[in-house]
Design a protein around this motif. Structure first.
Motif, PDB file in Angstrom:
ATOM      1  N   UNK A 192       0.846  -1.197   0.000  1.00  0.00           N
ATOM      2  CA  UNK A 192       0.000   0.000   0.000  1.00  0.00           C
ATOM      3  C   UNK A 192       0.880   1.246   0.000  1.00  0.00           C
ATOM      4  N   UNK A 193       0.552   2.185  -0.875  1.00  0.00           N
ATOM      5  CA  UNK A 193       1.151   3.515  -0.832  1.00  0.00           C
ATOM      6  C   UNK A 193      -0.007   4.487  -0.629  1.00  0.00           C
ATOM      7  N   UNK A 194       0.003   5.160   0.522  1.00  0.00           N
ATOM      8  CA  UNK A 194      -1.133   5.993   0.930  1.00  0.00           C
ATOM      9  C   UNK A 194      -0.660   7.422   1.154  1.00  0.00           C
ATOM     10  N   UNK A 195      -1.395   8.362   0.594  1.00  0.00           N
ATOM     11  CA  UNK A 195      -1.034   9.774   0.717  1.00  0.00           C
ATOM     12  C   UNK A 195      -2.245  10.582   1.194  1.00  0.00           C
ATOM     13  N   UNK A 196      -2.011  11.489   2.147  1.00  0.00           N
ATOM     14  CA  UNK A 196      -3.093  12.350   2.615  1.00  0.00           C
ATOM     15  C   UNK A 196      -4.213  11.542   3.249  1.00  0.00           C
ATOM     16  N   UNK A 197      -3.932  10.886   4.362  1.00  0.00           N
ATOM     17  CA  UNK A 197      -4.865   9.925   4.947  1.00  0.00           C
ATOM     18  C   UNK A 197      -6.181  10.594   5.340  1.00  0.00           C
ATOM     19  N   UNK A 198      -7.264   9.918   4.948  1.00  0.00           N
ATOM     20  CA  UNK A 198      -8.616  10.409   5.249  1.00  0.00           C
ATOM     21  C   UNK A 198      -9.474   9.215   5.644  1.00  0.00           C
ATOM     22  N   UNK A 199     -10.244   9.373   6.733  1.00  0.00           N
ATOM     23  CA  UNK A 199     -11.060   8.256   7.213  1.00  0.00           C
ATOM     24  C   UNK A 199     -12.536   8.596   7.316  1.00  0.00           C
ATOM     25  N   UNK A 200     -12.919   9.755   6.808  1.00  0.00           N
ATOM     26  CA  UNK A 200     -14.327  10.151   6.733  1.00  0.00           C
ATOM     27  C   UNK A 200     -14.994  10.162   8.117  1.00  0.00           C
ATOM     28  N   UNK A 201     -14.271  10.613   9.119  1.00  0.00           N
ATOM     29  CA  UNK A 201     -14.845  10.726  10.458  1.00  0.00           C
ATOM     30  C   UNK A 201     -15.564  12.065  10.606  1.00  0.00           C
ATOM     31  N   UNK A 202     -16.433  12.146  11.592  1.00  0.00           N
ATOM     32  CA  UNK A 202     -17.136  13.403  11.861  1.00  0.00           C
ATOM     33  C   UNK A 202     -16.138  14.513  12.187  1.00  0.00           C
ATOM     34  N   UNK A 203     -15.088  14.175  12.923  1.00  0.00           N
ATOM     35  CA  UNK A 203     -14.084  15.180  13.272  1.00  0.00           C
ATOM     36  C   UNK A 203     -13.424  15.766  12.024  1.00  0.00           C
ATOM     37  N   UNK A 204     -13.091  14.914  11.066  1.00  0.00           N
ATOM     38  CA  UNK A 204     -12.467  15.397   9.828  1.00  0.00           C
ATOM     39  C   UNK A 204     -13.432  16.260   9.025  1.00  0.00           C
ATOM     40  N   UNK A 207     -21.227  11.073  -0.589  1.00  0.00           N
ATOM     41  CA  UNK A 207     -20.451  10.153   0.247  1.00  0.00           C
ATOM     42  C   UNK A 207     -20.366  10.650   1.687  1.00  0.00           C
ATOM     43  N   UNK A 208     -20.122  11.929   1.859  1.00  0.00           N
ATOM     44  CA  UNK A 208     -19.846  12.426   3.205  1.00  0.00           C
ATOM     45  C   UNK A 208     -21.087  12.457   4.095  1.00  0.00           C
ATOM     46  N   UNK A 209     -22.264  12.754   3.537  1.00  0.00           N
ATOM     47  CA  UNK A 209     -23.459  12.722   4.395  1.00  0.00           C
ATOM     48  C   UNK A 209     -23.796  11.289   4.802  1.00  0.00           C
ATOM     49  N   UNK A 210     -23.260  10.325   4.062  1.00  0.00           N
ATOM     50  CA  UNK A 210     -23.466   8.908   4.399  1.00  0.00           C
ATOM     51  C   UNK A 210     -22.255   8.297   5.097  1.00  0.00           C
ATOM     52  N   UNK A 211     -21.345   9.160   5.577  1.00  0.00           N
ATOM     53  CA  UNK A 211     -20.146   8.692   6.293  1.00  0.00           C
ATOM     54  C   UNK A 211     -19.359   7.659   5.491  1.00  0.00           C
ATOM     55  N   UNK A 212     -19.445   7.795   4.173  1.00  0.00           N
ATOM     56  CA  UNK A 212     -18.735   6.891   3.256  1.00  0.00           C
ATOM     57  C   UNK A 212     -19.102   5.424   3.478  1.00  0.00           C
ATOM     58  N   UNK A 213     -20.273   5.185   4.054  1.00  0.00           N
ATOM     59  CA  UNK A 213     -20.753   3.821   4.315  1.00  0.00           C
ATOM     60  C   UNK A 213     -19.777   3.029   5.184  1.00  0.00           C
ATOM     61  N   UNK A 214     -19.144   3.751   6.115  1.00  0.00           N
ATOM     62  CA  UNK A 214     -18.229   3.144   7.070  1.00  0.00           C
ATOM     63  C   UNK A 214     -18.788   3.326   8.479  1.00  0.00           C
ATOM     64  N   UNK A 215     -18.652   2.316   9.312  1.00  0.00           N
ATOM     65  CA  UNK A 215     -19.011   2.467  10.717  1.00  0.00           C
ATOM     66  C   UNK A 215     -18.002   3.405  11.381  1.00  0.00           C
ATOM     67  N   UNK A 216     -18.407   4.122  12.437  1.00  0.00           N
ATOM     68  CA  UNK A 216     -17.466   5.012  13.112  1.00  0.00           C
ATOM     69  C   UNK A 216     -16.182   4.277  13.514  1.00  0.00           C
ATOM     70  N   UNK A 217     -15.054   4.817  13.085  1.00  0.00           N
ATOM     71  CA  UNK A 217     -13.758   4.232  13.427  1.00  0.00           C
ATOM     72  C   UNK A 217     -13.442   2.923  12.753  1.00  0.00           C
TER      73      UNK A 217
END
Length: 323
Positions: free
Chosen positions: A131-143, A234-244
């Protein structure tokens, strides 16, 4: 000496793939057929990929698949949010892997692409070589709050004021949902006005220093419409990810070599997110780049990304030779 992009290269193959649900995605392959396989995941959601992204990989050592995710770039239907979720995209990546005929590949993702790369790797860890990952984003409410409510607003008050100006004051406490409602209703012309402002805000805050070329791309009507509609969807749906979820499931990535590159002054994606990922996944390699913002094109970030793709290709070549 800082590493820079490889010279421009044309794809050796282009095509479209019907992934169902009415979506047809555009893809291309560049580099050397049969070389180290990789897939590039662009940002946004809704950003599409650019020809310059081919240049992040040594064309003599890589066979890279690049594609426009559902609804953006040259994929159709344009700006569509129907059947368009994180997990649809994860399934699309698997379809492309099968099309490419490879068992494993390096997954490269930046910004939203890092979110998608983590989701894909956690769903299919046996298919990811590195994996090569740049600018990490996890679609959390804080972000989301940092970028669209309070945080970046304090760093770029003039640009944030433009973003809020199109929304009635009574709705500004939830700017994301206010934009989403308007970008999914009304005429296309009305949506484009809003989309350009949404997209422009990002285009003018992703680099440490002003970049007129970046800002101009985000001001294009068709780019902005897909970018804004898909991001807010995507963002109003939290990217279909559970918190954390992505941190919770980091154990699924054990054994996958990973390089994380993050700008110290990244506005859309604060560095604490990359730091938190690395702390949960200490075997990953983290590079926080001083004097850099969010964009892959910033010199320190680009240098580290190219060094990472080079290193993984050389490791692959050495393994082949010894095997």
């Amino acid at each position: 000496m800082l590493r820079t992009l490889y010279p421009p290269i044309e794809p050796y193959e282009t095509g479209t793939l019907d992934v169902g649900d009415g979506h047809v995605i555009y893809y291309e392959r560049s580099g050397t057929p049969g070389a180290k396989p990789a897939v590039f995941l662009h940002g946004g959601p809704g950003g599409g990929f650019s020809s310059v992204h081919r240049q992040l990989f040594d064309p003599a050592l890589y066979d890279v698949v690049l594609f426009d995710q559902r609804g953006c770039g040259r994929s159709t239907p344009h700006a569509s949010i129907e059947a368009n979720t994180t997990w649809h995209l994860v399934a699309d990546i698997e379809r492309l892997r099968l099309l490419a005929g490879v068992d494993q590949w390096l997954v490269f993702g930046g910004s939203w692409g890092s979110t998608l790369a983590l989701a894909y790797a956690q769903a299919h860890p046996d298919r990811v070589s590195e994996l090569v990952l740049r600018g990490i984003y996890m679609c959390s409410k804080a972000e989301l709050d940092w970028y669209y409510q309070f945080g970046v607003s304090q760093m770029f008050p003039d640009k944030f004021e433009r973003l809020t100006a199109l929304i009635p004051e009574a709705e500004r406490a939830d700017l994301l949902r206010a934009y989403h409602r308007r970008l999914t209703t009304g005429s296309t012309a009305e949506q484009i006005v809003l989309a350009r402002e949404w997209s422009r805000f990002e285009g003018e805050t992703v680099t440490l220093l002003p970049d007129t070329k970046m800002a101009a791309q985000h001001d294009d009507d068709q780019f902005a419409l897909a970018f804004a509609r898909l991001e807010t969807h995507y963002f109003v749906n939290n990217c279909w990810l559970a918190p954390g979820q992505l941190l919770r499931d980091v154990g699924k990535l054990r054994g996958i070599p990973a390089t994380i590159v993050h700008g110290r002054y990244d506005m859309p994606c604060p560095a604490i997110t990359a730091w938190s990922l690395h702390k949960a996944w200490p075997e990953s390699e983290l590079h926080i780049i001083e004097g850099a913002g969010h964009a892959f094109s910033e010199p320190g970030i680009l240098d580290r990304l190219v060094r990472a793709t080079d290193a993984y290709a050389h490791n692959w070549g050495s393994a082949l030779a010894s095997g």
